[in-house]
Design an enzyme around this catalytic site. Structure first.
Site, PDB file in Angstrom:
ATOM      1  N   SER A 252     -49.789  41.441   3.548  1.00 41.65           N
ATOM      2  CA  SER A 252     -48.982  40.809   2.514  1.00 41.65           C
ATOM      3  C   SER A 252     -47.733  40.244   3.169  1.00 41.65           C
ATOM      4  CB  SER A 252     -48.595  41.844   1.463  1.00 41.65           C
ATOM      5  OG  SER A 252     -47.723  42.782   2.060  1.00 41.65           O
ATOM      6  N   LYS A 253     -46.874  39.661   2.358  1.00 37.06           N
ATOM      7  CA  LYS A 253     -45.650  39.035   2.872  1.00 37.06           C
ATOM      8  C   LYS A 253     -44.840  40.020   3.700  1.00 37.06           C
ATOM      9  CE  LYS A 253     -44.812  34.875   0.651  1.00 37.06           C
ATOM     10  NZ  LYS A 253     -45.059  34.589  -0.746  1.00 37.06           N
ATOM     11  N   ARG A 254     -44.853  41.250   3.242  1.00 35.17           N
ATOM     12  CA  ARG A 254     -44.080  42.306   3.894  1.00 35.17           C
ATOM     13  C   ARG A 254     -44.488  42.485   5.374  1.00 35.17           C
ATOM     14  NH1 ARG A 254     -45.906  47.676   3.493  1.00 35.17           N
ATOM     15  NH2 ARG A 254     -47.640  46.980   2.208  1.00 35.17           N
TER      16      ARG A 254
END
Ligand code: GLU
Length: 466
Positions: A252-254
Site C-alpha cells: 500500500s502507499k505506506r
C-alpha cells in the site's frame, strides 16, 4: 511462440500504483516478444469511482516508460472504440442474449430488499448472496415489471459446479460455483459491470492471453460461465502474484507503493523503474541483472513468473536507480537533471555533474547535494559543533586569498600545506570548509567544489563566518 494479443485494461479511478503498471509492463513484454499486439482498453464503466484526470495519468505513465500500444486511446485500431462507455450497446446486446439462453435473468429487487436480505444472511452467519428471488418469475411477470423500468440482469451461476482451469502462472485452479453469487452483469442504468464488459471485449478484441493480478482469480469462474453460454473460446489466462510490502502485508502507499509519476517526480529513471518492476514476480539469474527493455523483450517469458507473492524492496529500486544514473553520460544526466536544478546553467552543470554522479541515488537528491553551487546558503552554525571553525576559516581565507591560479590542484596543495604546518586534523579542517561553503557536512569533493564556486564567492562565504 505464436503472436500474443494482450490487453492492459485499467479502470480510470485514480493514478495507478506501481503494481498495476507492472501488469502493463508484463503485457507489453509478452506482446513484443511474441510479435503480437499490446492493446490498451479503458474500463471506465464504474461511474462512481471514475476520475477525470486518471486517463491522462495512465497514458502518461505508459508513455514515460516507453510502453507504446498498438491499439487503444489516441491510436485507435480495428476494434475501436477502446473505451467501454462507448461500447454500451455491445454489452446490452450480449446481456439480452444471455437471458435468452437461460444463462442470465432479470432481477427487479429493490435496494431495500437486497439490504434486508444481506443483513439477515449476515446475522445468520451466512455469506451474503442474492437469493434468486426473481429467477422464477414468469415471462408475463417479467414483461410487466420491465415496463416499470429499474432492473438489472444477473448471471445465473450453476448451483454446484466445479470450475477448473489451467492458469499459466498459478497452475490448476478449481473453484466451486457454490462460493459465487449471481453476479450483476448489467446495471439498471444500462451500464455493464466489469464482469460482463471484460468478457465481451476480450472476446471481440481477439485477446489471446489475459494477464492480470491474482485478486481477479475468484472472478474467473463467472467469466467462464459467460464464455460457455456464448460458446466463445476463452483466452489463456495468467494471474500475476501479489506484491507485498516489506512487512509482508499487501502493498500500500505506506510501503512506498506510489505511482510511476510520483517516482518520476522524485527522480527515478524509467530504466530503473522498468528493471525493478520486472523482478516483481519474474526471475532471471540472481534477479539483479541490469536489463534494458530491448534485452527484456528477448529474454522475458511467462514460465519464469512465480506464483508466490513477491516483496517490494525500496532499497533495490534505489540501487537500480543509482546504477542507471552512473551509466548515463554527463550530457544525458545534465538533461535528466534539468527539472531538478535551480537554474538552467549548462556550463556550471558540466562541471558539477562529474562530481555528483557517483553520489546520488535519485535525481532529486541533486538539489540537496549541489544546491550550494547555485545560491549562497545560510550556514547553520550548530553544524560546526566543537570545531574551532573561526580559527580554521581565518587561516584558510589568508591562504586562499593568495592563490592566483584557482584550480583544484593548487587549492589542495595550498590548504594541505597549511594543515601540515599547523598539525591540524585534515578531517576537521575540511569539514569546516565544507560547512562554511555549503551549509552541509556532506558535499561533493570539497576542493573541486570550491574550484567551481570561484575564488570570490568562496572567500565571501568563508569571511562571513568569522
Ligand atoms: N479493469 C480491471 C482493473 O482495473 C482489469 C482487470 C482485468 O485485467 O481483467 O484492474
Amino acid at each position: 511462440m505464436k503472436p500474443m494479443r494482450v490487453r492492459f485494461a485499467p479502470s480510470p479511478t485514480g493514478v495507478p500504483h506501481i503494481g498495476n503498471t507492472r501488469t502493463a509492463l508484463f503485457d507489453w513484454l509478452l506482446a513484443k516478444k511474441s510479435g503480437g499486439q499490446f492493446i490498451v482498453r479503458i474500463e471506465d464503466t464504474d461511474r462512481k469511482r471514475y476520475d477525470k484526470k486518471s486517463l491522462d495519468k495512465i497514458l502518461e505513465i505508459l508513455e514515460f516508460l516507453g510502453l507504446d500500444w498498438d491499439e487503444g486511446p489516441k491510436v485507435d485500431g480495428p476494434h475501436q472504440p477502446y473505451f467501454q462507455t462507448q461500447r454500451l450497446k455491445k454489452y446490452q446486446k450480449i446481456a439480452a442474449q444471455l437471458v435468452e439462453k437461460g444463462a442470465a435473468y432479470y432481477c427487479f429487487c429493490s435496494q431495500e430488499r437486497l439490504d434486508k436480505l444481506r443483513k439477515k444472511q449476515k446475522e445468520a452467519g451466512k455469506i451474503p448472496r442474492y437469493d434468486r428471488h426473481c429467477f422464477s418469475l414468469s415471462k408475463k411477470e417479467i414483461e410487466e415489471k420491465k415496463k416499470q423500468g429499474n432492473y438489472v440482469i444477473r448471471l445465473k451461476m450453476p448451483d454446484d459446479r466445479v470450475y477448473q482451469w489451467h492458469d499459466l502462472i498459478q497452475g490448476e485452479i478449481k473453484i466451486n460455483s457454490k462460493e459465487l453469487d449471481d453476479q450483476i452483469l448489467l446495471k439498471s442504468d444500462g451500464y455493464p459491470t466489469y464482469h460482463l464488459a471484460v468478457v465481451v471485449d476480450d472476446y471481440e478484441m481477439n485477446i489471446t492471453h489475459i494477464i492480470r493480478g491474482v485478486e481477479w482469480i475468484s472472478s474467473t469462474p463467472k467469466h467462464m460461465a459467460i464464455y460457455e453460454a456464448m460458446k466463445w473460446k476463452m483466452p489463456a489466462i495468467m494471474h500475476l502474484p501479489l506484491i507485498l510490502g516489506s512487512d509482508k502485508s499487501k502493498l500500500s502507499k505506506r510501503h512506498g507503493a506510489k505511482s510511476i509519476l510520483d517516482y518520476k517526480k522524485e527522480g527515478y529513471l524509467k530504466e530503473a523503474l522498468i528493471n525493478f518492476m520486472v523482478y516483481l514476480g519474474w526471475s532471471y539469474k540472481d534477479n539483479s541483472q541490469l536489463l534494458s527493455l530491448e534485452e527484456l523483450v528477448k529474454i522475458f517469458n511467462y514460465e519464469n513468473i512465480q506464483k508466490q507473492n513477491c516483496i517490494f524492496d525500496q532499497k533495490k529500486l534505489d540501487w537500480f536507480n543509482g546504477q542507471y544514473i552512473r551509466m548515463k553520460s554527463d550530457e544525458e544526466l545534465i538533461k535528466l537533471l534539468k527539472p531538478f536544478t535551480p537554474r538552467d546553467d549548462k556550463k556550471l552543470m558540466a562541471r558539477i555533474v562529474p562530481l555528483i554522479k557517483e553520489r546520488i541515488t535519485t535525481l532529486s537528491e541533486f538539489s540537496q547535494l549541489a544546491g550550494f553551487f547555485f545560491a549562497r546558503p545560510k550556514v547553520d552554525l550548530a553544524l560546526f559543533e566543537k570545531l574551532d571553525y573561526r580559527h580554521y576559516l581565518k587561516s584558510a581565507a589568508g591562504v586562499l586569498q593568495s592563490i592566483e591560479s584557482w584550480k583544484e590542484g593548487t587549492i589542495t596543495g595550498a590548504l594541505m600545506h597549511l594543515i601540515d604546518k599547523n598539525h591540524w586534523k585534515v578531517g576537521d579542517f575540511f569539514m569546516t570548509i565544507r560547512i562554511a561553503v555549503a551549509d552541509s557536512r556532506y558535499t561533493p569533493p570539497i576542493n573541486d567544489s570550491i574550484a567551481i564556486l570561484g575564488k570570490k564567492e568562496t572567500l565571501a562565504r568563508i569571511k562571513m563566518l568569522f
